[in-house]
Motif scaffolding. Structure first.
Motif, mmCIF file in Angstrom:
data_model
loop_
_atom_site.group_PDB
_atom_site.id
_atom_site.type_symbol
_atom_site.label_atom_id
_atom_site.label_comp_id
_atom_site.label_asym_id
_atom_site.label_seq_id
_atom_site.Cartn_x
_atom_site.Cartn_y
_atom_site.Cartn_z
ATOM 1 N N ASP A 153 0.890 -1.089 -0.251
ATOM 2 C CA ASP A 153 -0.080 -0.100 0.084
ATOM 3 C C ASP A 153 0.628 1.174 0.203
ATOM 4 O O ASP A 153 0.485 2.147 -0.720
ATOM 5 N N THR A 154 1.996 1.184 0.716
ATOM 6 C CA THR A 154 2.923 2.322 0.864
ATOM 7 C C THR A 154 3.459 2.784 -0.668
ATOM 8 O O THR A 154 3.447 3.938 -0.852
ATOM 9 N N ILE A 155 4.020 1.749 -1.294
ATOM 10 C CA ILE A 155 4.649 1.811 -2.403
ATOM 11 C C ILE A 155 3.693 2.159 -3.696
ATOM 12 O O ILE A 155 3.871 3.246 -4.210
ATOM 13 N N THR A 156 2.447 1.525 -3.521
ATOM 14 C CA THR A 156 1.700 2.029 -4.563
ATOM 15 C C THR A 156 1.058 3.409 -4.603
ATOM 16 O O THR A 156 0.901 3.976 -5.563
ATOM 17 N N ASN A 157 0.973 3.988 -3.274
ATOM 18 C CA ASN A 157 0.508 5.346 -3.161
ATOM 19 C C ASN A 157 1.560 6.269 -3.092
ATOM 20 O O ASN A 157 1.116 7.405 -3.049
ATOM 21 N N ASP A 158 2.537 5.969 -3.575
ATOM 22 C CA ASP A 158 3.807 7.066 -3.487
ATOM 23 C C ASP A 158 3.966 7.297 -5.102
ATOM 24 O O ASP A 158 4.471 6.694 -5.883
ATOM 25 N N PRO A 159 3.792 8.669 -5.315
ATOM 26 C CA PRO A 159 3.747 9.300 -6.686
ATOM 27 C C PRO A 159 5.002 9.104 -7.242
ATOM 28 O O PRO A 159 5.186 9.161 -8.436
ATOM 29 N N ALA B 245 10.810 3.359 -3.670
ATOM 30 C CA ALA B 245 10.440 2.246 -2.958
ATOM 31 C C ALA B 245 11.159 1.651 -2.116
ATOM 32 O O ALA B 245 10.444 1.052 -1.119
ATOM 33 N N THR B 246 12.462 1.490 -2.093
ATOM 34 C CA THR B 246 13.202 0.991 -1.032
ATOM 35 C C THR B 246 13.114 1.745 0.251
ATOM 36 O O THR B 246 12.777 1.381 1.372
ATOM 37 N N GLU B 247 13.056 3.066 0.184
ATOM 38 C CA GLU B 247 12.813 3.925 1.153
ATOM 39 C C GLU B 247 11.466 3.691 1.855
ATOM 40 O O GLU B 247 11.098 3.815 3.285
ATOM 41 N N ASP B 248 10.465 3.690 0.883
ATOM 42 C CA ASP B 248 9.003 3.384 1.495
ATOM 43 C C ASP B 248 8.876 2.052 2.385
ATOM 44 O O ASP B 248 8.394 2.089 3.263
ATOM 45 N N ALA B 249 9.527 1.206 1.781
ATOM 46 C CA ALA B 249 9.631 -0.320 2.623
ATOM 47 C C ALA B 249 10.017 -0.202 3.976
ATOM 48 O O ALA B 249 9.742 -0.620 4.870
ATOM 49 N N GLY C 293 7.535 -3.365 10.968
ATOM 50 C CA GLY C 293 8.290 -4.535 10.924
ATOM 51 C C GLY C 293 9.061 -4.794 9.916
ATOM 52 O O GLY C 293 9.595 -6.049 9.939
ATOM 53 N N VAL C 294 9.380 -4.015 9.083
ATOM 54 C CA VAL C 294 10.397 -4.260 8.250
ATOM 55 C C VAL C 294 11.673 -3.804 8.771
ATOM 56 O O VAL C 294 12.065 -2.473 9.210
ATOM 57 N N ARG C 295 12.777 -4.771 8.710
ATOM 58 C CA ARG C 295 14.248 -4.308 9.290
ATOM 59 C C ARG C 295 15.291 -4.077 8.104
ATOM 60 O O ARG C 295 16.232 -3.369 8.290
ATOM 61 N N ARG C 296 14.955 -4.695 7.081
ATOM 62 C CA ARG C 296 15.957 -4.824 5.968
ATOM 63 C C ARG C 296 14.887 -5.051 4.882
ATOM 64 O O ARG C 296 13.927 -5.517 4.721
ATOM 65 N N VAL C 297 15.702 -4.430 3.632
ATOM 66 C CA VAL C 297 15.178 -4.627 2.170
ATOM 67 C C VAL C 297 15.908 -5.286 1.334
ATOM 68 O O VAL C 297 17.257 -5.007 1.296
ATOM 69 N N GLY C 298 15.494 -6.354 0.570
ATOM 70 C CA GLY C 298 16.128 -6.993 -0.515
ATOM 71 C C GLY C 298 15.962 -6.464 -1.717
ATOM 72 O O GLY C 298 14.579 -6.450 -2.311
ATOM 73 N N ASP C 299 16.469 -5.440 -2.367
ATOM 74 C CA ASP C 299 16.164 -4.619 -3.550
ATOM 75 C C ASP C 299 16.441 -5.540 -4.699
ATOM 76 O O ASP C 299 17.852 -5.693 -5.165
#
Length: 489
Positions: free
Chosen positions: A271-277, A308-312, A317-323
């Protein structure tokens, strides 16, 4: 440019060996801080900031309200000074009376460069924005879908060297016609899933598209985050004035320790990424396992990928991002892309005086040169990332060799002071060691934001390199919340 060295008193024995520890016992333990102490801390934080001219900003504190005055060379510097004040413990509001007095560049030149900056930004390139400049003040007129897009346009215009102020006259035409109840539910959902803010003390009311925020937050910076999160589709005005800053309440507003399941975290990230222009990639494959969010799919720009990485990372609950995202954008000839990046670096307020070489090859941009601080290195990388046609940025920028590291004890003390006055680092137990300009952080923090804030404080304190060995508390959550009925006066 060599960092101005802040005046410090030699700390106790542990810090004299380049070691400092901040525990709950040494943190502020009262519900008020003297204005004198707040002012001294804020002046110290401003003085040590590499991006601001020495002694450019004066500070006055009255019952926690920080009034900033002085003269800076460009608008982003004024905004940065305000952001530093907003992120200082004990500050309950910020009044900026800073004047921008840079070299005059001519209104026609500024109009061309602002227009070009907006046209080259991946998030705003398809917006037909009317630009008018008078006496170095930029006025923006057009129609956008959300307050976030209006803010992005204002940010881009203000980044151009020579702009003194931006008048944002952009009009809103939101997609669809959400009701006040839907707007309120969307705002509450964004606040509750964002790690940068504690939702327990915040309430939201909506009346004819005007979003009123009330309650309590722990800092002015947190109130600013709440304002941004309220910029949902359908929101026309954000009123945060009833959102009171009480820095000492942050511990009582800590999130519930009830575990979130991976499915809920995945939904929140999507939801966060989808709503980020800034992203514009609604069909990404997103999965979360034990705090690791993996992002897969196609995004239209390097800026979208970074956003998108910043949004995640901002999702509870997110501690790391696998881009694992791939950038697919319209091909731009190497010479043209190189010119675009060089042009924007020369026009950007932060990077216009830096000597940075640009090479472009099949969408991959390489930056080379020397700058006096890590902040300006990041600024150059950010400028290059936010250009249509850029798929990837390779940063080969080095720090100038005449940057003199602080002594170990002094660096440890400066980092310690930064941690103590940062409002997002409550309830921490952090050990700082320093050796030959390298600061190492160990201990446990509550969330990703605290992890990043601690690293930024060490960098701002003068560390040439930061080794961040902090661990993040394993569980973050918020209790489910049912929106109350909307009250319409």
């Amino acid at each position: 440019m060599q960092r101005p060295r802040a005046t410090t008193t030699r700390p106790a024995a542990t810090a004299s060996r380049g070691v400092a520890t901040r525990t709950e016992e040494t943190a502020h333990d009262r519900t008020s801080i003297d204005d004198e102490d707040i002012g001294a801390a804020l002046r110290r934080r401003l003085a040590r900031d590499d991006a601001l001219p020495p002694n450019a900003v004066a500070v006055a504190i009255d019952r926690g309200v920080a009034t900033l005055s002085g003269t800076v060379p460009h608008l982003p510097a004024a905004r940065r000074a305000r952001a530093i004040a907003a992120s200082t413990r004990g500050v309950v509001d910020v009044v900026s009376r800073i004047e921008v007095r840079g070299a005059a560049r001519g209104d026609e030149t500024l109009e061309d460069e602002v227009r070009r900056a907006i046209q080259l930004d991946p998030a705003m390139a398809d917006r037909a924005i009317e630009i008018e400049v008078h006496d170095s003040v930029v006025t923006l007129r057009s129609v956008v879908g959300t307050l976030t897009e209006a803010r992005l346009a204002e940010e881009i215009a203000g980044s151009v060297r020579g702009v003194r102020a931006v008048q944002n006259d952009l009009q809103l035409e939101p997609m669809g016609d959400p009701t006040d109840e839907q707007i309120r539910a969307a705002v509450l959902a964004r606040i509750e899933r964002d790690v940068r803010i504690d939702p327990a003390g915040i309430d939201v009311m909506v009346d004819d598209g005007t979003v009123a925020l009330s309650g309590v937050v722990g800092s002015v910076a947190e109130r600013d985050v709440a304002h941004e999160l309220a910029e949902v589709s359908g929101a026309r005005v954000i009123d945060p004035h009833a959102l009171e800053v009480q820095w000492w309440t942050r511990d009582t507003l800590r999130r519930d320790a009830t575990p979130l399941d991976d499915g809920r975290i995945t939904s929140a990230v999507r939801d966060t990424i989808t709503n980020d222009p800034r992203v514009r990639a609604p069909n990404l494959a997103i999965g979360v396992t034990s705090g690791l969010a993996t992002l897969r799919g196609i995004v239209p720009s390097a800026y979208a990928r970074a956003s998108a990485t910043e949004d995640a990372l901002n999702v509870v609950g997110v501690r790391r991002v696998g881009d694992q995202l791939q950038v697919q954008t319209d091909a731009v000839e190497n010479g043209e892309l190189q010119q675009r990046v060089a042009e924007r670096l020369a026009a950007s307020a932060w990077t216009s005086e830096s000597e940075i070489d640009v090479e472009a090859r099949e969408g991959r941009v390489t930056l080379r040169g020397t700058v006096p601080s890590r902040f300006l290195e990041r600024a150059a990388r950010d400028v290059a990332t936010r250009i249509v046609g850029v798929r990837e940025v390779a940063d080969e920028i080095a720090l100038e060799e005449d940057v003199e590291p602080l002594e170990d004890w002094e660096l440890a003390a400066e980092v310690q002071s930064g941690l103590e006055w940062n409002p997002f680092l409550d309830r921490m137990n952090v050990q700082v060691t320093a050796s030959e300009g390298v600061a190492t952080l160990r201990g446990e923090v509550d969330d990703v934001r605290a992890f990043r804030e601690a690293e930024r404080e060490a960098e701002a304190a003068g560390a040439l390199e930061v080794v961040n060995e902090l661990s993040i508390r394993a569980v973050e959550s918020v209790a489910p919340r049912t929106p109350a009925p909307v009250r319409i006066e």
